[in-house]
Design an enzyme around this catalytic site. Structure first.
Site, PDB file in Angstrom:
ATOM      1  N   SER A  56       0.903  -0.991  -0.046  1.00 32.59           N
ATOM      2  CA  SER A  56      -0.152  -0.025  -0.042  1.00 32.59           C
ATOM      3  C   SER A  56       1.002   1.162   0.157  1.00 32.59           C
ATOM      4  O   SER A  56       1.802   1.419  -0.852  1.00 32.59           O
ATOM      5  CB  SER A  56      -0.936  -0.103   1.280  1.00 32.59           C
ATOM      6  OG  SER A  56      -2.009   0.665   1.031  1.00 32.59           O
ATOM      7  N   ASP A 205      -5.597  -3.410  -3.048  1.00 34.08           N
ATOM      8  CA  ASP A 205      -4.438  -3.126  -2.015  1.00 34.08           C
ATOM      9  C   ASP A 205      -3.835  -4.351  -1.260  1.00 34.08           C
ATOM     10  O   ASP A 205      -4.548  -5.253  -0.856  1.00 34.08           O
ATOM     11  CB  ASP A 205      -5.142  -2.246  -0.805  1.00 34.08           C
ATOM     12  CG  ASP A 205      -4.346  -1.607   0.276  1.00 34.08           C
ATOM     13  OD1 ASP A 205      -3.419  -2.311   0.560  1.00 34.08           O
ATOM     14  OD2 ASP A 205      -4.460  -0.423   0.588  1.00 34.08           O
TER      15      ASP A 205
END
Length: 765
Positions: A56, A205
């Site tokens: 991320s 993500d």
């Protein structure tokens, strides 16, 4: 034995220099900006970084470092005003093309859907605009991808990026391909950003399944020392009984992110967790504090880091290595635009946007590609186009590849306003797009409330030249007499007895002027009905005057708008210049409050020119703005004073000005100027102090027998002012204001409203 001891001492420096360090950076949204401070502290203390693995925001920061950016360069990027614009989905200064922007409306929620030929709807759950972020990642990672030939082991520092395949519920480790695609994929928070395809798969993500990828650095690189940096939300081993009520609002983050386990870092490594518990995952505006938190925590742990990491790499050596890597960059020239998912007619339309190619030079410069991209995505229909910058090894040139993601061709807008006065309403907007050789947009907007009702239908055809054609029709109803609120009954008597119905239809022909300006020609027919009393006292048996005004107007408008908000702006500017010719037929039928008794009809024609300028300066805690407006008109008087004043051009400087008939702020020709002072408290709270002066050059006042008299009185000057506390909420502004006008009927008022207080303009405004 002594000999072996001496040999060991001699080999110690060699063993230390051979020591390899792996850096693991967790996800954590804005909290991930603390990673910048960590890397900065490590480099300043000559701690080597030989491998990077990130998830991320950790993948974004780690990817920037692996691409050859120094900690100082990364810090400068995340602290820049442009960074906030990328995160918020706003284009950089100078690239917010006004030509494609739609007229503002009171919507605060947009629901994007995909509507196919079988009338099946597909819901688009993403709430963030990623058009700027996508291009910036492609731009900043393009050279590193070209240098490494798509192999992440050949970057300045070998890199692994963690993403997630939510369909198979597996983590995906990205080690090759487009570096920008990898970084964009790893920060695709579900329900926030639209996913992208990487190697044919939609990825999300990486924090969904592995938010702290210590196992990846061990498996892929097997370093001697692991430095793990965790910035994610704290995970509790036991139920947090005393904190659960405070944490429940963050439950979605707990649901979406895999927990970060400090015990994953071996005893030989270092675990760093900056003190950022007081920050939210969306505090990107506090980037400086977040970077400093990562730096401070790393410095506090530096003795332990130096004890476990014996190897050193001084700044000069590191700078030389970085320069050797970045010196392999090639000129940023483009040989064209390629497509994925668009048909031939759609490609032809899009290529026209990048129309700066010259016959004597077939290559496009980066500035031309950048302008073309932001010009394209300034139309909301193309906001789902995903850009990649691809390097051609043979030609040593780049190309911009535009991929078509699931289209948002049907949009529903919701909005409106709730107020303490009788001006509350709700708003619904419907938008459908069809794209082939021409981009067509069909729009229907509706507002309904006790005070104001509206229906606006329009269709816009955008041609690739570029020009647009926009037919439209509108119905507006205003009831100044009505004293009921949408939420509760009120007992206040209305001061203005007026019911208005505006009906008009027309067509616009528009084209861009440079990047930030738009010009349009229009022809419009109108048919308006006003019913009013000639006093401020209303009896139910009264027969109101009826004034019908119908005709047509033709005009030209030249405008630009970069204001940062629909209402209560603090930055940007708005300019508009217009000229009109109006021909109107007046049909007046007197009621029992009129001294006239005969029905009359008249034909009028006049010309009008209007100019408006609004701009804001400053930043931080204080913003200063101005508003200047002027009108010059040859408009004649109508049959009586009140019928004349309600059709005269008006000055509407304060949020509720259009909900009042301010007789002293209407004139056939006038000049007005105002100053706006905005003091920002915290992140979304503003205190606004505004003052305006209005000077009528053709002053309208009531004469004998309710006639309208126009005089060139140079002494008349009127003041309006407002003091307002405004909170910019997701549902629009929440404003509590005290407003003052030099007007007998509406001199002082207090207004609380939630939402956007916006209305369509009257045909004569």
């Amino acid at each position: 034995m002594k000999r072996f001891f001496v040999i060991g001492l001699l080999l110690l420096p060699l063993l230390a220099s051979a020591q390899r360090v792996g850096l693991v950076l967790s996800g954590g949204a804005s909290k991930g900006l603390a990673h910048v401070g960590v890397i900065k502290a490590l480099e300043e203390n000559d701690i080597p970084i030989d491998y990077v693995v990130g998830t991320s925001m950790g993948g974004i920061i780690g990817g920037c470092y692996a691409a050859g950016m120094s900690p100082a360069q990364i810090e400068h990027m995340v602290l820049s005003p442009e960074f906030l614009r990328w995160v918020n989905g706003s284009p950089e200064e100078g690239y917010n093309y006004y030509y494609h922007q739609q007229d503002i409306n009171p919507s605060f929620l947009k629901l994007s859907l995909g509507l196919d030929s079988t009338f099946n709807f597909q819901f688009n759950s993403s709430i963030a605009n990623d058009v700027s972020l996508n291009f910036v990642l492609a731009e900043k990672m393009a050279q590193a991808s070209a240098i490494s030939h798509g192999n992440f082991d050949s970057l300045f520092v070998p890199l692994r990026v963690v993403a997630a395949d939510i369909f198979t519920q597996n983590e995906v480790i990205l080690s090759k391909g487009s570096l920008s695609d990898a970084l964009r994929a790893t920060q695709t928070v579900p329900f926030f950003y639209t996913p992208i395809r990487v190697d044919g798969k939609y990825l999300f993500d990486g924090g969904v399944y592995n938010n702290f990828p210590v196992d990846i650095v061990q498996r892929d690189f097997n370093p001697d020392v692991i430095i793990g940096v965790n910035v994610s939300t704290k995970v509790f081993e036991e139920y947090p009984y005393k904190q659960d009520e405070k944490l429940i609002s963050k439950s979605l983050l707990f649901l979406l992110l895999d927990k970060s386990d400090p015990s994953q870092v071996p005893e030989t490594g270092v675990y760093i967790q900056p003190d950022i518990a007081s920050y939210s995952s969306f505090d990107f505006a506090k980037a400086k504090s977040l970077v400093d938190s990562g730096y401070a925590q790393t410095i506090r742990q530096m003795p332990d880091i130096k004890r476990k990491v014996q190897a050193r790499r001084d700044c000069d050596e590191l700078a030389e290595r970085r320069n050797r890597f970045t010196s392999k960059s090639v000129p940023f020239l483009f040989d064209g635009v390629t497509f994925n998912g668009f048909n031939s007619k759609q490609r032809m339309y899009i290529r026209k946007t990048f129309r700066t190619r010259r016959k004597d030079d077939p290559l496009l410069r980066y500035s031309e590609v950048r302008r073309g991209y932001f010009n394209l995505v300034s139309d909301s229909y193309f906001s789902n186009v995903y850009p990649s910058i691809v390097f051609n090894e043979e030609k040593k040139t780049f190309s911009l590849r535009l991929a078509k993601r699931p289209q948002q061709n049907f949009q529903v807008d919701f909005g409106g306003v709730v107020a303490t006065r009788d001006i509350s309403n709700i708003f619904l907007g419907l938008n459908y797009y069809h794209f082939d050789r021409v981009l067509s947009r069909f729009n229907a907007n509706f507002q309904t409330g006790n005070f104001y009702k509206s229906a606006l239908l329009r269709t816009r055809f955008d041609f690739p030249w570029p020009v647009y054609l926009e037919p439209y029709a509108s119905f507006d109803s205003w009831n100044y007499l009505e004293n009921d609120d949408l939420l509760q009954e009120t007992s206040n008597n209305a001061h203005t007895i007026l019911k208005r119905v505006d009906r008009y239809a027309g067509v616009k022909f528009g084209f861009p002027v440079e990047a930030l300006f738009r010009s349009s020609f229009y022809v419009e027919a109108f048919n308006n009905l006003d019913r009013y009393a000639n006093s401020n006292v209303y009896i139910s048996t009264d027969i109101l005057d009826q004034l019908k005004v119908q005709g047509f107007k033709a005009g030209i408008n030249f405008s630009a708008n970069t204001l940062n908000r629909k209402q209560y702006a603090t930055a940007g500017r708005h300019y508009a210049i217009s000229g009109e010719y109006i021909r109107a037929e007046e049909d007046f039928k007197p009621g029992n409050t009129s001294v006239q008794t005969m029905r009359t009809r008249n034909t009028h024609q006049w010309v009008k020119a209007k100019a408006t300028a609004e701009q804001y300066f400053g930043g931080g805690r204080y913003h200063f703005g101005y508003l200047v407006e002027g009108v010059i008109s040859t408009q004649p008087v109508f049959q009586n004073y009140f019928g004349t004043i309600i059709h005269a051009p008006g000055f509407f400087p304060i949020q509720d000005s259009r909900t009042l008939i301010l007789q002293n702020f209407r004139s056939f020709s006038y000049g007005a100027v105002g100053l706006r002072n905005v003091f920002t408290f915290y992140n979304r709270f503003d205190f606004r102090l505004e003052g305006y002066l209005f000077k009528p050059f053709r002053h309208i006042h009531e004469g004998l027998s309710q006639k309208a008299i126009v005089s060139d009185d140079i002494r008349s000057l009127y003041f309006a002012g407002s003091a307002a506390l405004v909170y910019h909420s997701p549902l629009g502004p929440i404003s509590l204001s005290t407003n003052y006008y030099d007007d007998e009927e509406n001199q002082l008022g207090v207004l609380l409203h939630v939402g956007f207080l916006l209305f369509n303009k009257h045909p004569f405004d």
